[in-house]
Design an enzyme around this catalytic site. Structure first.
Site, PDB file in Angstrom:
ATOM      1  N   GLY A  96       0.793  -1.215   0.000  1.00 44.11           N
ATOM      2  CA  GLY A  96       0.000   0.000   0.000  1.00 44.11           C
ATOM      3  C   GLY A  96       0.829   1.270   0.000  1.00 44.11           C
ATOM      4  O   GLY A  96       0.488   2.255  -0.667  1.00 44.11           O
ATOM      5  N   ASN A 150      -8.182   3.863   8.560  1.00 45.11           N
ATOM      6  CA  ASN A 150      -7.527   2.696   9.138  1.00 45.11           C
ATOM      7  C   ASN A 150      -7.539   2.673  10.662  1.00 45.11           C
ATOM      8  O   ASN A 150      -7.096   1.692  11.265  1.00 45.11           O
ATOM      9  CB  ASN A 150      -6.072   2.630   8.652  1.00 45.11           C
ATOM     10  CG  ASN A 150      -5.287   3.880   9.002  1.00 45.11           C
ATOM     11  OD1 ASN A 150      -5.655   4.981   8.600  1.00 45.11           O
ATOM     12  ND2 ASN A 150      -4.210   3.724   9.745  1.00 45.11           N
ATOM     13  N   GLN A 192      -7.769  -0.381   3.342  1.00 44.62           N
ATOM     14  CA  GLN A 192      -8.632  -0.959   4.376  1.00 44.62           C
ATOM     15  C   GLN A 192      -9.987  -1.375   3.823  1.00 44.62           C
ATOM     16  O   GLN A 192     -10.674  -2.214   4.418  1.00 44.62           O
ATOM     17  CB  GLN A 192      -8.827   0.036   5.530  1.00 44.62           C
ATOM     18  CG  GLN A 192      -7.573   0.299   6.347  1.00 44.62           C
ATOM     19  CD  GLN A 192      -7.097  -0.907   7.133  1.00 44.62           C
ATOM     20  OE1 GLN A 192      -7.836  -1.865   7.359  1.00 44.62           O
ATOM     21  NE2 GLN A 192      -5.850  -0.883   7.567  1.00 44.62           N
ATOM     22  N   SER A 198      -3.543  -3.525  -0.894  1.00 47.95           N
ATOM     23  CA  SER A 198      -2.410  -4.243  -0.300  1.00 47.95           C
ATOM     24  C   SER A 198      -2.810  -5.678   0.024  1.00 47.95           C
ATOM     25  O   SER A 198      -3.953  -5.936   0.425  1.00 47.95           O
ATOM     26  CB  SER A 198      -1.950  -3.530   0.974  1.00 47.95           C
ATOM     27  OG  SER A 198      -0.831  -4.166   1.536  1.00 47.95           O
ATOM     28  N   GLY A 199      -1.859  -6.602  -0.134  1.00 46.68           N
ATOM     29  CA  GLY A 199      -2.148  -8.013   0.073  1.00 46.68           C
ATOM     30  C   GLY A 199      -2.347  -8.426   1.511  1.00 46.68           C
ATOM     31  O   GLY A 199      -3.200  -9.263   1.819  1.00 46.68           O
ATOM     32  N   HIS A 200      -1.566  -7.870   2.427  1.00 46.01           N
ATOM     33  CA  HIS A 200      -1.588  -8.397   3.789  1.00 46.01           C
ATOM     34  C   HIS A 200      -2.775  -7.908   4.620  1.00 46.01           C
ATOM     35  O   HIS A 200      -2.917  -8.296   5.765  1.00 46.01           O
ATOM     36  CB  HIS A 200      -0.268  -8.093   4.514  1.00 46.01           C
ATOM     37  CG  HIS A 200      -0.071  -6.674   4.912  1.00 46.01           C
ATOM     38  ND1 HIS A 200      -0.052  -6.265   6.225  1.00 46.01           N
ATOM     39  CD2 HIS A 200       0.125  -5.570   4.170  1.00 46.01           C
ATOM     40  CE1 HIS A 200       0.156  -4.955   6.268  1.00 46.01           C
ATOM     41  NE2 HIS A 200       0.266  -4.518   5.044  1.00 46.01           N
ATOM     42  N   THR A 229      12.325  -7.049 -11.120  1.00 45.43           N
ATOM     43  CA  THR A 229      11.830  -8.411 -11.320  1.00 45.43           C
ATOM     44  C   THR A 229      10.611  -8.673 -10.454  1.00 45.43           C
ATOM     45  O   THR A 229      10.602  -8.368  -9.266  1.00 45.43           O
ATOM     46  CB  THR A 229      12.934  -9.429 -10.980  1.00 45.43           C
ATOM     47  OG1 THR A 229      14.058  -9.187 -11.822  1.00 45.43           O
ATOM     48  CG2 THR A 229      12.445 -10.859 -11.169  1.00 45.43           C
ATOM     49  N   CYS A 267       1.815   1.637  11.728  1.00 45.27           N
ATOM     50  CA  CYS A 267       3.033   2.367  11.390  1.00 45.27           C
ATOM     51  C   CYS A 267       3.458   3.330  12.484  1.00 45.27           C
ATOM     52  O   CYS A 267       4.572   3.826  12.487  1.00 45.27           O
ATOM     53  CB  CYS A 267       2.833   3.128  10.081  1.00 45.27           C
ATOM     54  SG  CYS A 267       2.475   2.043   8.686  1.00 45.27           S
TER      55      CYS A 267
END
Length: 383
Positions: free
Chosen positions: A71, A151, A179, A199-201, A237, A327
């Site tokens: 994110g 968030n 979120q 975001s994935g997590h 990559t 954070c």
């Protein structure tokens, strides 16, 4: 000791099917997606299939999705990439006072570089008034950046209304949907947004992977330079396993939004009911909007008990919660979100964020309420 994880807004446990998908890639596919041989073509097909899946979850075209490290990078690419597109070196940006620091700190850097930024306030519920956005628009405004769901308090923002304003004035509109993704339906074809970060997590996928939706026709200046990956918009990559994991998590989340919503609402209501029965309604305050909210996030101030004190005692009981954004929760600073809501000092100093998700049960909510009651009564007797 029971261990209960109630900090899903910070990071979520990986879904077993996501873990298996990633393990299959990590143990069976190691080619570089930019290579022309068979191993590379296999990796390229994995990336392409993942792009299709993430695009399907967001209601957009595959070519409008680029993969990032999460994110924060998606937000930074949206802001810096738009600010410097086509050689722009100045201009006006509108954002809000409650954004994630990935946006706020990026805006601060842009201010240092000579851009002007307006930080629009929120009401006491933590919600933006679109009229304030409209009032802030200037002839040189080129970007509006705003989160979909806050968030810290889980408040859903008026994205449609602000997006329409941006369209009417020809302003690029970026939405931080980190979120919101996986918790509410997002359709970028009907939603008036130009850029959207995920975001994935946050959706039971892996850490270190995310995506940015870039509406066709929107110009972005890359932050990273090197190879030709992601159509020259993000060199490097590809993280094949992470990308595959994000795609699997996106598919699982986007096809079970209603079930997740109902599950989270049950957890939320159970915790609140148990707290009311144990402490009474005068012992705590719910921070946020009573109407526009995601049920998986609950921000509560237990009056007269400091945030750090409550968090420490909960942790000693095996219960993980938070004081706000992951954070900044390691610091003792007051939440900038709650401060922007202009809440009283006792509410500011006692706020706890509980966030629910995969694996949580109503029994855990009942157990958590009982432990809070024990902590609350023990600490109250000391004063």
């Amino acid at each position: 000791m029971n261990r209960i994880y109630l900090d899903h807004a910070a990071s979520t446990p990986m879904h077993p099917e996501v873990a298996q998908t990633m393990m299959d890639i990590m143990t069976g596919q190691f080619g570089n997606a930019s290579s022309v041989h068979g191993f590379g073509r296999d990796a390229k097909r994995t990336v392409s299939a993942a792009r299709d899946a993430v695009a399907a979850s967001l209601g957009c075209k595959p070519e409008e999705i680029i993969f990032t490290s999460g994110g924060t990078e998606s937000d930074n690419l949206a802001l810096f990439g738009t600010a410097t597109a086509d050689g722009r070196t100045s201009g006006h940006i509108i954002t809000t006072a409650i954004e994630h620091h990935a946006v706020l700190h990026a805006c601060a850097e842009l201010e240092n570089a000579g851009y002007e930024v307006t930080f629009v306030p929120v009401n006491s519920f933590g919600r933006i008034n679109p009229a304030d956005i409209a009032a802030a628009i200037r002839p040189d405004t080129f970007l509006i950046s705003m989160m979909y769901v806050n968030n810290e308090v889980g408040v859903i923002q008026p994205i449609h209304e602000v997006g329409q304003l941006a369209r009417e004035h020809g302003i690029v509109f970026h939405v931080d949907a980190v979120q919101a993704y996986g918790h509410t339906q997002i359709d970028c074809q009907s939603l008036p947004v130009d850029l959207l970060s995920v975001s994935g997590h946050k959706i039971n996928g892996p850490q270190g992977i995310g995506a940015l939706y870039i509406r066709q026709g929107i110009r972005i200046q890359p932050l990273m330079h090197g190879g030709l990956q992601e159509k020259k918009r993000r060199a490097g990559t590809e993280n094949i396993a992470g990308i595959a994991g994000l795609a699997k998590a996106a598919t699982l989340a986007s096809t079970s939004i209603e079930e997740r919503w109902a599950h989270d609402m049950t957890l939320r209501q159970t915790l609140l009911k148990e707290l009311e029965n144990a402490l009474g309604t005068d012992a705590f305050v719910i921070n946020g909007d009573p109407e526009h909210f995601l049920p998986n996030m609950l921000n509560i101030s237990f009056l007269d008990i400091g945030t750090e004190t409550m968090l420490m005692n909960l942790d000693m009981e095996g219960i993980a919660a938070a004081s706000g954004s992951a954070c900044t929760s390691g610091s003792l600073e007051l939440s900038h979100v709650l401060q922007a809501m202009d809440l009283s000092e006792d509410v500011l100093n006692s706020a706890i964020r509980f966030s629910f998700g995969l694996g949580n049960t109503t029994e855990e909510m009942e157990y958590t309420a009982k432990k809070i009651e024990t902590i609350w009564k023990r600490l109250r007797t000391r004063y």
